[in-house]
Design a protein around this motif. Structure first.
Motif, PDB file in Angstrom:
ATOM      1  N   PHE A  86       0.868  -1.170   0.000  1.00 38.50           N
ATOM      2  CA  PHE A  86       0.000   0.000   0.000  1.00 38.50           C
ATOM      3  C   PHE A  86       0.904   1.218   0.000  1.00 38.50           C
ATOM      4  O   PHE A  86       1.764   1.363   0.876  1.00 38.50           O
ATOM      5  CB  PHE A  86      -0.905   0.019   1.231  1.00 38.50           C
ATOM      6  N   LEU A  87       0.735   2.079  -0.993  1.00 36.26           N
ATOM      7  CA  LEU A  87       1.553   3.285  -1.121  1.00 36.26           C
ATOM      8  C   LEU A  87       0.643   4.500  -1.120  1.00 36.26           C
ATOM      9  O   LEU A  87      -0.337   4.551  -1.871  1.00 36.26           O
ATOM     10  CB  LEU A  87       2.376   3.241  -2.411  1.00 36.26           C
ATOM     11  N   ASN A  88       0.981   5.485  -0.302  1.00 37.20           N
ATOM     12  CA  ASN A  88       0.133   6.666  -0.234  1.00 37.20           C
ATOM     13  C   ASN A  88       0.949   7.958  -0.201  1.00 37.20           C
ATOM     14  O   ASN A  88       0.455   8.999   0.198  1.00 37.20           O
ATOM     15  CB  ASN A  88      -0.788   6.582   0.992  1.00 37.20           C
ATOM     16  N   ASP A  89       2.190   7.897  -0.644  1.00 36.06           N
ATOM     17  CA  ASP A  89       3.028   9.099  -0.615  1.00 36.06           C
ATOM     18  C   ASP A  89       2.504  10.189  -1.552  1.00 36.06           C
ATOM     19  O   ASP A  89       2.743  11.361  -1.317  1.00 36.06           O
ATOM     20  CB  ASP A  89       4.481   8.765  -0.939  1.00 36.06           C
ATOM     21  N   ARG A  90       1.758   9.807  -2.590  1.00 34.50           N
ATOM     22  CA  ARG A  90       1.159  10.788  -3.508  1.00 34.50           C
ATOM     23  C   ARG A  90      -0.330  10.980  -3.215  1.00 34.50           C
ATOM     24  O   ARG A  90      -1.051  11.540  -4.032  1.00 34.50           O
ATOM     25  CB  ARG A  90       1.359  10.352  -4.955  1.00 34.50           C
ATOM     26  N   LYS A  91      -0.783  10.464  -2.083  1.00 31.50           N
ATOM     27  CA  LYS A  91      -2.189  10.558  -1.654  1.00 31.50           C
ATOM     28  C   LYS A  91      -3.138   9.915  -2.667  1.00 31.50           C
ATOM     29  O   LYS A  91      -4.243  10.390  -2.898  1.00 31.50           O
ATOM     30  CB  LYS A  91      -2.593  12.020  -1.400  1.00 31.50           C
ATOM     31  N   GLU A  92      -2.685   8.789  -3.248  1.00 34.79           N
ATOM     32  CA  GLU A  92      -3.496   8.068  -4.235  1.00 34.79           C
ATOM     33  C   GLU A  92      -4.064   6.762  -3.684  1.00 34.79           C
ATOM     34  O   GLU A  92      -4.751   6.046  -4.394  1.00 34.79           O
ATOM     35  CB  GLU A  92      -2.677   7.796  -5.495  1.00 34.79           C
ATOM     36  N   GLU A  93      -3.745   6.443  -2.445  1.00 38.44           N
ATOM     37  CA  GLU A  93      -4.250   5.221  -1.814  1.00 38.44           C
ATOM     38  C   GLU A  93      -4.055   4.009  -2.731  1.00 38.44           C
ATOM     39  O   GLU A  93      -4.963   3.241  -2.996  1.00 38.44           O
ATOM     40  CB  GLU A  93      -5.712   5.391  -1.425  1.00 38.44           C
ATOM     41  N   GLU A  94      -2.818   3.853  -3.187  1.00 43.89           N
ATOM     42  CA  GLU A  94      -2.471   2.848  -4.192  1.00 43.89           C
ATOM     43  C   GLU A  94      -2.153   1.497  -3.563  1.00 43.89           C
ATOM     44  O   GLU A  94      -1.374   1.398  -2.627  1.00 43.89           O
ATOM     45  CB  GLU A  94      -1.244   3.336  -4.974  1.00 43.89           C
ATOM     46  N   LEU A  95      -2.773   0.474  -4.115  1.00 43.94           N
ATOM     47  CA  LEU A  95      -2.487  -0.899  -3.726  1.00 43.94           C
ATOM     48  C   LEU A  95      -1.792  -1.583  -4.891  1.00 43.94           C
ATOM     49  O   LEU A  95      -2.266  -1.510  -6.033  1.00 43.94           O
ATOM     50  CB  LEU A  95      -3.780  -1.648  -3.392  1.00 43.94           C
ATOM     51  N   LEU A  96      -0.668  -2.226  -4.619  1.00 43.15           N
ATOM     52  CA  LEU A  96       0.034  -2.991  -5.644  1.00 43.15           C
ATOM     53  C   LEU A  96      -0.454  -4.435  -5.574  1.00 43.15           C
ATOM     54  O   LEU A  96      -0.339  -5.082  -4.529  1.00 43.15           O
ATOM     55  CB  LEU A  96       1.539  -2.920  -5.439  1.00 43.15           C
ATOM     56  N   ILE A  97      -1.023  -4.891  -6.690  1.00 39.71           N
ATOM     57  CA  ILE A  97      -1.615  -6.224  -6.765  1.00 39.71           C
ATOM     58  C   ILE A  97      -0.901  -6.970  -7.888  1.00 39.71           C
ATOM     59  O   ILE A  97      -1.250  -6.837  -9.067  1.00 39.71           O
ATOM     60  CB  ILE A  97      -3.126  -6.135  -7.014  1.00 39.71           C
ATOM     61  N   PRO A  98       0.127  -7.743  -7.543  1.00 36.18           N
ATOM     62  CA  PRO A  98       0.991  -8.332  -8.572  1.00 36.18           C
ATOM     63  C   PRO A  98       0.364  -9.446  -9.399  1.00 36.18           C
ATOM     64  O   PRO A  98       0.681  -9.598 -10.565  1.00 36.18           O
ATOM     65  CB  PRO A  98       2.182  -8.866  -7.780  1.00 36.18           C
ATOM     66  N   ASP A  99      -0.526 -10.213  -8.824  1.00 34.11           N
ATOM     67  CA  ASP A  99      -1.060 -11.373  -9.542  1.00 34.11           C
ATOM     68  C   ASP A  99      -2.483 -11.115 -10.018  1.00 34.11           C
ATOM     69  O   ASP A  99      -3.368 -11.956  -9.887  1.00 34.11           O
ATOM     70  CB  ASP A  99      -1.000 -12.609  -8.647  1.00 34.11           C
ATOM     71  N   VAL A 100      -2.695  -9.941 -10.585  1.00 34.76           N
ATOM     72  CA  VAL A 100      -4.037  -9.555 -11.016  1.00 34.76           C
ATOM     73  C   VAL A 100      -4.563 -10.472 -12.128  1.00 34.76           C
ATOM     74  O   VAL A 100      -5.768 -10.643 -12.271  1.00 34.76           O
ATOM     75  CB  VAL A 100      -4.062  -8.063 -11.425  1.00 34.76           C
ATOM     76  N   GLY A 101      -3.675 -11.105 -12.855  1.00 35.87           N
ATOM     77  CA  GLY A 101      -4.088 -11.992 -13.941  1.00 35.87           C
ATOM     78  C   GLY A 101      -4.978 -13.134 -13.484  1.00 35.87           C
ATOM     79  O   GLY A 101      -5.924 -13.504 -14.175  1.00 35.87           O
ATOM     80  N   ARG A 102      -4.719 -13.662 -12.308  1.00 37.70           N
ATOM     81  CA  ARG A 102      -5.541 -14.763 -11.817  1.00 37.70           C
ATOM     82  C   ARG A 102      -6.918 -14.296 -11.346  1.00 37.70           C
ATOM     83  O   ARG A 102      -7.825 -15.089 -11.156  1.00 37.70           O
ATOM     84  CB  ARG A 102      -4.827 -15.535 -10.715  1.00 37.70           C
TER      85      ARG A 102
END
Length: 120
Positions: A86-102
């Motif tokens: 979870f990254l929020n340094d740019r206030k985007e409430e970003e979640l990194l989801i690596p296996d989105v293909g499945r």
């Protein structure tokens, strides 16, 4: 990119971002915005819990780069184990989801009227 996210995602988070991720209630609806087609957009690892951020990436952001493609917002419901960071340094409430293909069969297109209303 998927390997990078899986290997380094947790190391990219600050202590505060770790706490914010741990405080999230799952299952959780996430969004991804862009301009173009479903297949291209659905493959991305960056998603957000904030619909307005996804709407920005579907409408305003592409135009600033000359991309006049059709705005598109996708959504899906995820579990905590789907998230690498979870990254929020740019206030985007970003979640990194690596296996989105499945999870591709669970990705839905958000109603176009909802997308338009968010940008009006």
């Amino acid at each position: 990119m998927q390997d990078f996210v899986e290997d380094w995602g947790p190391d990219l988070m600050t202590a505060d971002e770790h706490d914010q991720l741990n405080a999230m209630e799952f299952p959780l609806t996430v969004y991804r915005g862009g301009a173009g087609d479903f297949d291209e957009l659905a493959d991305g690892v960056s998603w957000t819990v904030n619909f307005e951020i996804a709407s920005f990436y579907a409408t305003t952001w592409p135009k600033s780069w000359g991309n006049l493609g059709q705005p598109l917002i996708l959504s899906m419901i995820i579990e905590s184990e789907d998230v690498a960071a979870f990254l929020n340094d740019r206030k985007e409430e970003e979640l990194l989801i690596p296996d989105v293909g499945r999870m591709r069969d669970y990705i839905r297109i958000v109603d176009q009227e909802q997308t338009s209303a968010a940008t009006a």
